[in-house]
Enzyme design. Structure first.
Site, mmCIF file in Angstrom:
data_model
loop_
_atom_site.group_PDB
_atom_site.id
_atom_site.type_symbol
_atom_site.label_atom_id
_atom_site.label_comp_id
_atom_site.label_asym_id
_atom_site.label_seq_id
_atom_site.Cartn_x
_atom_site.Cartn_y
_atom_site.Cartn_z
ATOM 1 N N GLN A 1 0.833 -1.215 0.000
ATOM 2 C CA GLN A 1 0.000 0.000 0.000
ATOM 3 C C GLN A 1 0.865 1.262 0.000
ATOM 4 O OE1 GLN A 1 -0.559 -2.679 1.877
ATOM 5 N NE2 GLN A 1 -2.729 -2.980 2.357
ATOM 6 N N ASP B 1 -6.702 1.568 12.465
ATOM 7 C CA ASP B 1 -7.892 0.794 12.094
ATOM 8 C C ASP B 1 -8.858 0.631 13.260
ATOM 9 O OD1 ASP B 1 -5.800 -0.052 9.972
ATOM 10 O OD2 ASP B 1 -7.771 -0.617 9.204
ATOM 11 N N LYS C 1 -1.778 -1.150 10.353
ATOM 12 C CA LYS C 1 -1.128 -2.092 9.435
ATOM 13 C C LYS C 1 0.094 -2.749 10.055
ATOM 14 C CE LYS C 1 -2.205 -3.089 6.118
ATOM 15 N NZ LYS C 1 -3.037 -4.322 6.018
HETATM 16 O O1 MRU Z 1 -5.354 -3.413 4.796
HETATM 17 P P1 MRU Z 1 -5.617 -1.951 4.544
HETATM 18 O O2 MRU Z 1 -4.930 -1.437 3.336
HETATM 19 O O3 MRU Z 1 -7.092 -1.640 4.565
HETATM 20 O O4 MRU Z 1 -4.956 -1.249 5.806
HETATM 21 C C1 MRU Z 1 -5.060 0.142 5.926
HETATM 22 C C2 MRU Z 1 -4.326 0.696 7.078
HETATM 23 O O5 MRU Z 1 -3.727 -0.006 7.857
HETATM 24 C C3 MRU Z 1 -4.417 2.159 7.281
HETATM 25 O O6 MRU Z 1 -3.262 2.640 7.894
HETATM 26 C C4 MRU Z 1 -5.605 2.456 8.194
HETATM 27 O O7 MRU Z 1 -6.748 1.832 7.699
HETATM 28 C C5 MRU Z 1 -5.854 3.900 8.347
HETATM 29 S S1 MRU Z 1 -6.573 4.588 6.882
HETATM 30 C C6 MRU Z 1 -6.895 6.203 7.217
#
Ligand code: MRU
Length: 361
Positions: free
Chosen positions: A204, A245, A256
């Protein structure tokens, strides 16, 4: 707005009334291609959430409400039947991605609409669920601008910052949370360089955050995740800024996988470790981070790179998608309401208390 003119804000998802469907940028295709998907059915949005076509905690919340709408919009029966259909759909959406609390808030919004309008026509309830999804999206967008404004105040001139995963406009709408702060500080002339963790295994950082920073013309360097602590130890990083999250009542943060090790390195080097998240990412029902369910994803995301196996055939993998950063390692949590320095249970309760409790888990 599907056209990408430089310096315009990108809407990663929005409802298209003419096409009568959800339009979403396909986050799997970035940065190679900009592909806009037309999502018309419940199954299609479940697939989009599961495959990270739509991703990022705040966007998952909004997508969850849209999912319920897509699941009920062709329903023909009575109101009781509609409410029980909503219950079934909620179970299915809940099973997609368990860690981001926003997804569950999005589901609860749809459920509350359904429960509160039981004396109305089916079409009225369905439309109200769609309205709720669109309002949630607008609210999250606005929150990201407020987070960016509050967070940029923390950043000194000529700063090098490091971020992980993607907490930008692709994950939220608006300007993003962690990336929103970086963007706002950049506008104020405070950012020298942004280090971007590539964020294994789904990249990401490399695919999405680097794309957003390029889009805004912000100077950045991509690093492998394991280089981060080394750079921090060399004094090359002034702030680590990440999203969240789910945040437990005591301030422990799920984000993450790889976020925890950044917090350790930042604390060892005595630089601020900053978490940026809307109040919709707090889960006051959980005492601490040990109660947060961590999504475990398919081992092939680790065993293969873009479909090509990179480990021996006999090797198995373990693929947790998130980790927990203990609150003691967090310098500040930035929300749309302001900054909680050295967060703890009492400060969080106090910070949230003037907020509409319905918006908090
Ligand atoms: O697995 P993902 O790509 O959905 O994980 C996203 C993250 O870990 C972001 O850092 C988190 O959702 C914050 S988004 C503002």
């Amino acid at each position: 707005m599907t056209n990408l003119n430089k310096n315009t804000m990108l809407n990663p998802i929005y409802w298209d009334c003419d096409k009568d469907c959800l339009i979403a940028i396909d986050q799997r295709a970035l940065p190679d291609k900009i592909v806009w998907l037309e999502i018309k059915t419940f199954d299609e949005i479940i697939e989009a959430i599961t495959t990270l076509t739509i991703r990022g905690a705040p966007l998952l919340g909004v997508a969850a409400t849209f999912a319920i709408y897509l699941g009920v919009r062709d329903y023909q029966g009575d109101c009781m039947g509609l409410c029980s259909l909503v219950e079934k759909l909620i179970v299915q959406v809940s099973a997609t991605r368990p860690t981001a609390v926003n997804l569950f808030i999005g589901l609860r919004r749809a459920q509350e609409v359904c429960n509160s309008l039981q004396d109305k026509d089916i079409e009225v309830i369905e439309q109200a669920i769609l309205d709720s999804a669109e309002n949630f999206l607008m609210e999250e967008r606005q929150r990201s601008f407020d987070i960016a404004k509050h967070g940029a105040v923390l950043i000194s001139d000529d700063s090098n910052v490091l971020t992980h995963c993607n907490a930008g406009m692709l994950a939220v709408g608006g300007i993003g949370t962690a990336l929103g702060i970086i963007y706002e500080a950049h506008k104020q002339g405070k950012i020298n360089l942004v280090y971007v963790d590539e964020t294994r295994p789904l990249l990401q950082g490399a695919r999405l955050t680097a794309w957003e920073l390029s889009y805004w013309g912000i100077k950045h360097r991509l690093i492998v995740d394991s280089a981060a602590s080394y750079l921090i130890s060399l004094g090359k990083v002034d702030y680590v800024i990440v999203g969240a999250d789910r945040i437990a009542r005591n301030g422990d943060v799920a984000n993450k996988i790889g976020t925890y090790s950044l917090s350790l390195a930042a604390n060892r080097a005595q630089i601020p470790f900053i978490v940026a998240a809307p109040l919709s990412s707090f889960d006051l029902s959980l005492i601490d981070g040990s109660d947060i369910e961590i999504e475990e994803r398919d081992e092939n995301e680790v065993l293969k790179f873009r479909g090509i196996r990179t480990a021996p055939e006999s090797t198995k993998a373990f693929n947790p998608a998130f980790d927990i950063t203990p609150v003691e390692l967090i310098y500040a949590i930035v929300t749309e309401k302001g900054v909680i320095f050295q967060p703890n249970k009492l400060k969080i309760a106090d910070h949230i208390s003037t907020k509409d409790p319905d918006e908090i888990a």
